[in-house]
Design a protein around this motif. Structure first.
Motif, PDB file in Angstrom:
ATOM      1  N   GLU A  19      38.163  41.759  50.337  1.00 38.18           N
ATOM      2  CA  GLU A  19      37.647  42.724  49.382  1.00 38.18           C
ATOM      3  C   GLU A  19      38.693  42.981  48.298  1.00 38.18           C
ATOM      4  OE1 GLU A  19      34.653  43.890  49.339  1.00 38.18           O
ATOM      5  OE2 GLU A  19      34.029  42.943  51.213  1.00 38.18           O
TER       6      GLU A  19
ATOM      7  N   GLU B  49      39.815  45.773  47.092  1.00 37.98           N
ATOM      8  CA  GLU B  49      40.782  46.816  47.453  1.00 37.98           C
ATOM      9  C   GLU B  49      41.866  46.284  48.391  1.00 37.98           C
ATOM     10  OE1 GLU B  49      36.842  48.028  49.537  1.00 37.98           O
ATOM     11  OE2 GLU B  49      37.504  47.008  47.716  1.00 37.98           O
ATOM     12  N   GLN B  50      41.510  45.283  49.209  1.00 38.14           N
ATOM     13  CA  GLN B  50      42.505  44.703  50.118  1.00 38.14           C
ATOM     14  C   GLN B  50      43.575  43.929  49.357  1.00 38.14           C
ATOM     15  OE1 GLN B  50      39.522  42.633  52.606  1.00 38.14           O
ATOM     16  NE2 GLN B  50      40.319  43.789  54.349  1.00 38.14           N
TER      17      GLN B  50
ATOM     18  N   GLU C  36      45.789  46.256  47.398  1.00 37.41           N
ATOM     19  CA  GLU C  36      46.757  46.867  48.318  1.00 37.41           C
ATOM     20  C   GLU C  36      47.910  45.922  48.619  1.00 37.41           C
ATOM     21  OE1 GLU C  36      46.748  48.085  53.035  1.00 37.41           O
ATOM     22  OE2 GLU C  36      44.902  48.332  51.879  1.00 37.41           O
TER      23      GLU C  36
ATOM     24  N   PHE D  43      40.744  52.964  43.154  1.00 37.60           N
ATOM     25  CA  PHE D  43      40.896  53.044  44.603  1.00 37.60           C
ATOM     26  C   PHE D  43      41.891  54.150  44.948  1.00 37.60           C
ATOM     27  CE2 PHE D  43      40.292  48.672  43.187  1.00 37.60           C
ATOM     28  CZ  PHE D  43      39.133  48.308  43.867  1.00 37.60           C
TER      29      PHE D  43
ATOM     30  N   ASN E 142      44.097  55.924  48.767  1.00 35.89           N
ATOM     31  CA  ASN E 142      44.210  55.994  50.222  1.00 35.89           C
ATOM     32  C   ASN E 142      43.939  57.425  50.668  1.00 35.89           C
ATOM     33  OD1 ASN E 142      46.513  57.428  49.637  1.00 35.89           O
ATOM     34  ND2 ASN E 142      47.942  56.002  50.609  1.00 35.89           N
ATOM     35  N   ASN E 143      44.011  57.660  51.987  1.00 34.22           N
ATOM     36  CA  ASN E 143      43.641  58.988  52.484  1.00 34.22           C
ATOM     37  C   ASN E 143      44.755  60.019  52.370  1.00 34.22           C
ATOM     38  OD1 ASN E 143      45.413  58.302  54.564  1.00 34.22           O
ATOM     39  ND2 ASN E 143      43.774  57.699  55.964  1.00 34.22           N
TER      40      ASN E 143
ATOM     41  N   ASN F  29      45.619  51.965  53.730  1.00 33.40           N
ATOM     42  CA  ASN F  29      44.376  51.279  53.387  1.00 33.40           C
ATOM     43  C   ASN F  29      43.716  51.944  52.186  1.00 33.40           C
ATOM     44  OD1 ASN F  29      44.755  49.576  55.553  1.00 33.40           O
ATOM     45  ND2 ASN F  29      43.524  50.820  56.942  1.00 33.40           N
TER      46      ASN F  29
ATOM     47  N   VAL G 216      40.565  52.611  49.621  1.00 33.69           N
ATOM     48  CA  VAL G 216      39.103  52.673  49.608  1.00 33.69           C
ATOM     49  C   VAL G 216      38.668  53.020  48.195  1.00 33.69           C
ATOM     50  CG1 VAL G 216      38.938  53.347  52.036  1.00 33.69           C
ATOM     51  CG2 VAL G 216      39.106  55.120  50.267  1.00 33.69           C
TER      52      VAL G 216
ATOM     53  N   ASP H 233      37.485  54.952  45.084  1.00 38.09           N
ATOM     54  CA  ASP H 233      37.785  56.330  44.691  1.00 38.09           C
ATOM     55  C   ASP H 233      36.607  56.898  43.890  1.00 38.09           C
ATOM     56  OD1 ASP H 233      38.846  58.713  43.908  1.00 38.09           O
ATOM     57  OD2 ASP H 233      40.510  57.885  42.756  1.00 38.09           O
TER      58      ASP H 233
ATOM     59  N   TYR I 241      33.179  55.023  40.788  1.00 34.41           N
ATOM     60  CA  TYR I 241      34.221  54.114  41.263  1.00 34.41           C
ATOM     61  C   TYR I 241      34.539  53.050  40.225  1.00 34.41           C
ATOM     62  CZ  TYR I 241      35.145  49.476  43.288  1.00 34.41           C
ATOM     63  OH  TYR I 241      35.597  48.206  43.515  1.00 34.41           O
TER      64      TYR I 241
END
Length: 478
Positions: free
Chosen positions: A20, A22-23, A26, A195, A197-198, A204, A206, A208, A214
């Motif tokens: 993906e 986002e991966q 990252e 994107f 992260n938490n 990771n 995700v 946003d 997004y």
């Protein structure tokens, strides 16, 4: 040749890759933060903020000095280059007067300050970035920190950008708890994808949706989405290798700071003698120190006595070494040492010679900035069309930098005057040290000439009327 990373991302977006987007974004952020280029940028920023390797100097011996003396050398050198090239307003000119007027209106003080900051950032970090955005229908630009941008070049020479990743950390509140969230953006010609992260220590990314969407276009006008024809970013490099100035003089700065600090240690400790005691009449060392401090005398037995060991330092030799080190720093940084005692009395030719290295280095930076303006032209032209100022996509403009070289302005003005009849008035005005806007100056000259003609014509008419009245008066008298 297409950058492999850019190709992979294009395949991901097209749905032809197992990962993906986002991966891979990252992974790119992780790789960039672990890269040598990122470490060099971070270190260069620390040196600019006057924190060099001398801060690692330590001393485990108690009651001894441990000076960590910093000198803002890199700041002086970086600022000197930026100020030399960009402290004086640069001239923006075009053969199309309408285009020239629109450009000069766009290049207000805010944008000029950001262009100076961009050039300074290139010297400081090796490469610097600026991105366009719309604010209330007005085109503006934002400087992006070099440590927050991952360019994805579309050619092997790293001169064309197919996309870029921007990432930054943001402090947010989750209820009453504060946390740091990593946000990332992927920009290409099709828009931007965001994107995050938490913020709980996880890495990771995700999608946003905090801003509501997004994925969106580059900008919006009256609620309608639009994209530029190019990736919305411009850049300038200090050199082809994208290395900062600090990289080339780091060791000289460290040695200068270290030698200064060690010398300061010795000078501070010069009063802390090492005593050699023979046949001392007291009982212990504490009594010896007490007698020495209170009575300026001590008791000794027989042929006893006290000698002292004292550090010996040749200050003149140290100062000579530091002076050479300083000259080397300015030499290899292609800068001008303004503390040179011979600089103030130098002739015009000698000053030009002293400034030659700085001038050549800044000329190279100016050439890079010329390319930056070409990159930004896409954004300028879109804005002018949106704002109803005209379609200037086929027009060209020139930028003339006014380097802050100590020169005799009288000589320059004399040379410009002597060039009359050889080169055009526009060229002479563009090179005049007092002119900022060529079109505005030409319009002012035209207005003054018109006023002079009107005044001259009015004066001739008044003289003629006066002469007629005088003749009439004489005739009446007759």
């Amino acid at each position: 040749m297409l950058d492999n990373r850019l190709y992979e991302m294009e395949q991901i977006i097209a749905g032809n890759a197992p990962m993906e987007l986002e991966q891979i974004v990252e992974e790119e952020i992780k790789s960039f933060r672990a890269s040598e280029q990122y470490k060099i940028m971070v270190e260069a920023e620390q040196y600019y903020r006057n924190r060099s390797d001398v801060q690692r100097k330590y001393n485990d011996v108690r009651n001894r000095s441990n000076v960590r003396m910093e000198h803002p050398i890199l700041r002086k050198l970086v600022d000197q280059k930026a100020n030399y090239l960009l402290s004086k307003p640069f001239t923006v000119d075009s053969k199309n007067r309408q285009y020239s007027g629109a450009l000069n209106e766009l290049f207000n003080n805010e944008l000029r300050r950001k262009m100076k900051s961009l050039g300074k950032g290139a010297v400081k970090s090796g490469i610097a970035f600026i991105a366009p955005y719309f604010d209330g229908g007005t085109l503006k630009f934002m400087r992006l920190p070099s440590t927050e941008v991952i360019p994805l070049w579309s050619d092997a020479e790293r001169t064309k950008m197919g996309a870029y990743i921007r990432f930054y950390e943001q402090t947010v509140y989750d209820g009453a708890r504060k946390k740091t969230v990593l946000r990332a953006e992927y920009w290409d010609v099709n828009g931007v994808k965001r994107f995050k992260n938490n913020g709980n220590g996880g890495t990771n990314l995700v999608a946003d949706y905090d801003s509501g969407v997004y994925e969106e276009a580059h900008f919006h006008i009256d609620g309608k989405p639009y994209n530029f024809d190019a990736v919305p970013i411009a850049w300038v490099k200090y050199n082809e290798e994208e290395l900062p100035l600090q990289y080339f003089i780091k060791d000289l700065i460290n040695d200068y700071n270290w030698q200064s600090s060690v010398t300061a240690d010795v000078l501070r400790d010069v009063a802390k003698f090492i005593y050699v005691i023979k046949n001392y009449g007291g009982t212990d060392l504490s009594e010896f120190v007490k007698d020495l401090n209170q009575h300026l005398a001590i008791k000794v037995d027989g042929d006893g006595g006290v000698d002292k060991l004292q550090a010996d330092i040749n200050v003149d030799a140290v100062m000579a070494f530091l002076d050479k080190n300083r000259r080397d720093m300015f030499d290899f940084a292609s800068a001008v040492d303004t503390k040179d005692p011979n600089l103030g009395s130098a002739s015009g030719t000698a000053i030009n010679f002293r400034y030659m290295d700085l001038d050549i280095d800044c000329a190279a930076l100016a050439a890079e900035l010329q390319d930056t303006f070409v990159q930004m032209k896409v954004f300028f032209d879109v804005y002018f069309q949106v704002a109803g100022k005209g379609d200037f996509t086929k027009e060209k403009f020139n930028v003339l930098f006014n380097a802050d070289l100590p020169v005799n302005e009288t000589d320059i003005i004399t040379n410009i005057r002597n060039s009359e009849g050889i080169i055009s008035k526009r060229t002479r005005l563009a090179n005049h040290p007092w002119v900022r806007d060529v079109d505005e100056e030409m319009e002012q000259l035209k207005q003054e000439q018109q006023e002079a003609v009107e005044q001259f014509g009015s004066g001739m008419f008044d003289d003629a009327m006066g002469a007629t009245q005088s003749v009439g008066a004489i005739d009446d008298e007759r």
